[in-house]
Structure formats: structure tokens, C-alpha cells
Design a protein around this motif. Structure first.
Motif, PDB file in Angstrom:
ATOM      1  N   ALA A  75       0.812  -1.218   0.000  1.00 34.71           N
ATOM      2  CA  ALA A  75       0.000   0.000   0.000  1.00 34.71           C
ATOM      3  C   ALA A  75       0.842   1.261   0.000  1.00 34.71           C
ATOM      4  N   ASP A  76       2.146   1.137   0.244  1.00 39.72           N
ATOM      5  CA  ASP A  76       3.019   2.312   0.209  1.00 39.72           C
ATOM      6  C   ASP A  76       3.353   2.747  -1.206  1.00 39.72           C
ATOM      7  N   ARG A  77       2.917   1.940  -2.208  1.00 39.85           N
ATOM      8  CA  ARG A  77       3.108   2.284  -3.620  1.00 39.85           C
ATOM      9  C   ARG A  77       1.781   2.157  -4.365  1.00 39.85           C
ATOM     10  N   GLY A  78       1.265   3.288  -4.836  1.00 38.78           N
ATOM     11  CA  GLY A  78       0.051   3.265  -5.627  1.00 38.78           C
ATOM     12  C   GLY A  78       0.394   3.233  -7.103  1.00 38.78           C
ATOM     13  N   VAL A  79      -0.399   2.501  -7.902  1.00 41.80           N
ATOM     14  CA  VAL A  79      -0.096   2.332  -9.321  1.00 41.80           C
ATOM     15  C   VAL A  79      -1.280   2.785 -10.171  1.00 41.80           C
ATOM     16  N   VAL A  80      -0.968   3.592 -11.193  1.00 33.94           N
ATOM     17  CA  VAL A  80      -1.954   3.967 -12.213  1.00 33.94           C
ATOM     18  C   VAL A  80      -1.488   3.339 -13.519  1.00 33.94           C
ATOM     19  N   PHE A  81      -2.331   2.480 -14.113  1.00 30.03           N
ATOM     20  CA  PHE A  81      -1.933   1.695 -15.274  1.00 30.03           C
ATOM     21  C   PHE A  81      -2.227   2.421 -16.586  1.00 30.03           C
ATOM     22  N   GLN A  82      -1.737   1.840 -17.684  1.00 32.62           N
ATOM     23  CA  GLN A  82      -1.958   2.432 -19.010  1.00 32.62           C
ATOM     24  C   GLN A  82      -3.446   2.509 -19.331  1.00 32.62           C
ATOM     25  N   LYS A  83      -4.173   1.477 -18.973  1.00 32.07           N
ATOM     26  CA  LYS A  83      -5.622   1.460 -19.168  1.00 32.07           C
ATOM     27  C   LYS A  83      -6.278   1.399 -17.792  1.00 32.07           C
ATOM     28  N   ASP A  84      -7.411   2.072 -17.686  1.00 29.88           N
ATOM     29  CA  ASP A  84      -8.076   2.032 -16.387  1.00 29.88           C
ATOM     30  C   ASP A  84      -8.511   0.597 -16.070  1.00 29.88           C
ATOM     31  N   THR A  85      -8.456   0.252 -14.813  1.00 30.83           N
ATOM     32  CA  THR A  85      -8.846  -1.093 -14.360  1.00 30.83           C
ATOM     33  C   THR A  85     -10.021  -0.984 -13.395  1.00 30.83           C
ATOM     34  N   LEU A  86     -10.946  -0.094 -13.726  1.00 33.38           N
ATOM     35  CA  LEU A  86     -12.097   0.117 -12.856  1.00 33.38           C
ATOM     36  C   LEU A  86     -13.050  -1.071 -12.928  1.00 33.38           C
ATOM     37  N   LEU A  87     -13.739  -1.330 -11.824  1.00 28.73           N
ATOM     38  CA  LEU A  87     -14.754  -2.381 -11.795  1.00 28.73           C
ATOM     39  C   LEU A  87     -16.057  -1.809 -12.346  1.00 28.73           C
ATOM     40  N   PRO A  88     -16.560  -2.346 -13.458  1.00 30.09           N
ATOM     41  CA  PRO A  88     -17.710  -1.734 -14.126  1.00 30.09           C
ATOM     42  C   PRO A  88     -19.002  -1.785 -13.321  1.00 30.09           C
ATOM     43  N   TRP A  89     -19.092  -2.722 -12.377  1.00 30.45           N
ATOM     44  CA  TRP A  89     -20.335  -2.854 -11.601  1.00 30.45           C
ATOM     45  C   TRP A  89     -20.339  -1.971 -10.354  1.00 30.45           C
ATOM     46  N   LYS A  90     -19.235  -1.274 -10.110  1.00 31.18           N
ATOM     47  CA  LYS A  90     -19.180  -0.372  -8.966  1.00 31.18           C
ATOM     48  C   LYS A  90     -19.243   1.083  -9.431  1.00 31.18           C
ATOM     49  N   SER A  91     -19.816   1.926  -8.610  1.00 33.16           N
ATOM     50  CA  SER A  91     -19.874   3.355  -8.919  1.00 33.16           C
ATOM     51  C   SER A  91     -18.475   3.951  -8.837  1.00 33.16           C
ATOM     52  N   VAL A  92     -18.356   5.189  -9.284  1.00 35.55           N
ATOM     53  CA  VAL A  92     -17.098   5.906  -9.168  1.00 35.55           C
ATOM     54  C   VAL A  92     -16.646   5.942  -7.709  1.00 35.55           C
TER      55      VAL A  92
END
Length: 263
Positions: A75-92
Motif C-alpha cells: 500500500a506504500d506504492r500506488g499504481v496507475v496503469f496504461q488502461k483504467d482497471t475500474l470495476l464496471p459494476w461499482k460506482s465511481v
């Protein structure tokens, strides 16, 4: 200090070939810095980021964060990937708060933290929306907010704007600077865009084609200048910016020629 010390990575492909991805890379990412790794596709940028994230073991060398060895994701390293990896069934809101939920944070506290971060990335009005209702740039904003939710010591960004149109990309670059200014996080950002690297980096490291080595380093102040004045156009049109852009282009093209000659 996040410290990469003489990091090398070899891996085997499915057909049995050995690939030398990184070769003795050393890099320091101090507090309040925005370090950008620049290079062509296949130069080992993502390999380096994945090793820092703890997703990929080194073949030799070491990575430490404030003196602690990096051997696995944390958790001491947050990662933002090339493509979003959001869960489509969850809200923002649900996507941003997901890590906090796994960490056992109370519902009220994780909602408050998620709303704070959505405000930071300019999406507080979209908390109840779902990923399919958002543009590509907005989804990446959600990904950034989610990566910040656990308050990591380092934010790792793997070409997060490569798939965006040029206007949205410029807006996202300015957003990253505002986040960096507001949070003072250490950020490691990789890109193949020379202009993006110059605009964002307090330090830019230029990487050679495989095996990835750091062949040049530049300490810069354009990002701090933008954080103070907010005039991106004036910065990118400045003679010093143009001179450095051409110098780095020459380094990258020279590295390509060296690899071609070796092959």
C-alpha cells in the motif's frame, strides 16, 4: 528516498528465449519529486515500474523505499496503469473506496476520503456514476483517485495518458501537476513523449532500447514553473524547452542507431 540500485531483469519467453530487459539501472526518487522515465517502446520503462511496484522480481540489484526492501506489492506504492482497471459494476465512489474497504476502514470514513479525492481530481459531481458513463480521461481520473486513497508514499504511473486525445492529455498533465503540488507525493511517471517528460519532470531519465539502461539524466524546473505561474503554452514555447527537446530527441535517435548497428 526510493532507491533503485543496479537493477537488472532477465526473463524467459514462452519459446525459450532469454530477454535482457533491464541492465544495471540505478535511480533515486526523493521526497517531493516527479521523476519521469522516457524512452521508446520496449526500452524497459514498464519493467522498471513493475519492479518498483513489487509485481516483478529483479534478477540482480535491489530496490528500497525509505530503507525497506521492496519485494512485493504494498500500500506504500500506488499504481496507475496504461488502461483504467475500474470495476464496471461499482460506482465511481465505490471504485475509489475499494482499497479502503479491503483495509477495514469504516463506511463513513472511506466515503469521506473518496469524496475528498474525487474533489481533488475534479469529479465530485460524478460520485454516483458508473465507469461506462465516463470519458477515457474521466476514468483515468478515477484511477488516480483510487491509487491515492491509501495515501501511498509513491505514486507509480505507467503511461497513463497514452490512449487519450491530445487535448485531454494536456489537461491530464496539468491535473498531475496540481495533484503533485497539493499532495507533495513522490511520483514516478513513464512516457514515450519527449514533450510530456520535459513538462512534468523534476528529473527526466532517458532510457536506451533493450536492454534498458539510463543513458542521460536532466534536472528540470518546468513543472515547478507551471505550478507557480500556470501558463503551459509559454513554458512549451520557451527556447530552453525547445533546445532540451531537440537534445533528448538526438539522444533517443542515437540510441536506436547504436542498437541497429549491434544487431
Amino acid at each position: 528516498m526510493l532507491k533503485v540500485d543496479q537493477a537488472s531483469v532477465f526473463f524467459r519467453t514462452r519459446d525459450g528465449r532469454t530477454v535482457h530487459a533491464l541492465d544495471r539501472v540505478s535511480l533515486n526518487i526523493p521526497d517531493n519529486s516527479l521523476v519521469v522515465a522516457l524512452g521508446a517502446s520496449g526500452c524497459g520503462k514498464s519493467t522498471l515500474l513493475n519492479a518498483i511496484a513489487g509485481f516483478l522480481p529483479l534478477s540482480s540489484g535491489a530496490i528500497t523505499l525509505d530503507g525497506r526492501p521492496v519485494t512485493r506489492p504494498g500500500a506504500d506504492r500506488g499504481v496507475v496503469f496504461q488502461k483504467d482497471t475500474l470495476l464496471p459494476w461499482k460506482s465511481v465512489l465505490g471504485n475509489v473506496a475499494l482499497g479502503l474497504q479491503f483495509a477495514g476502514v469504516s463506511k463513513a470514513e472511506r466515503r469521506a476520503r473518496a469524496m475528498e479525492l474525487l474533489s481533488l481530481v475534479g469529479l465530485s459531481d460524478f460520485a454516483d456514476a458508473f465507469p461506462y458513463e465516463l470519458s477515457g480521461g474521466m476514468r483515468q481520473r478515477v484511477g488516480i483517485a483510487r491509487s491515492l486513497a491509501a495515501d501511498p508514499e509513491v505514486l507509480l504511473m505507467d503511461e497513463p495518458f497514452g490512449a487519450l486525445d491530445s487535448l485531454t492529455r494536456e489537461q491530464m498533465q496539468e491535473l498531475i501537476i496540481s495533484i503533485w503540488k497539493a499532495t507533495r507525493k513522490r511520483i514516478f511517471f513513464i512516457t514515450h513523449s519527449i514533450e510530456e517528460a520535459l513538462f512534468l519532470g523534476t528529473q527526466v531519465v532517458v532510457m536506451s532500447p533493450r536492454p534498458g539502461r539510463i543513458v542521460a539524466r536532466f534536472d528540470l524546473d518546468f513543472v515547478s514553473e507551471f505550478a507557480r505561474a500556470g501558463d503551459a503554452g509559454a513554458i512549451k514555447m520557451a527556447p530552453q524547452f525547445a533546445t532540451l527537446r531537440e537534445e533528448i530527441r538526438g539522444i533517443l535517435h542515437g540510441s536506436d542507431q547504436i542498437r541497429s548497428a549491434a544487431e
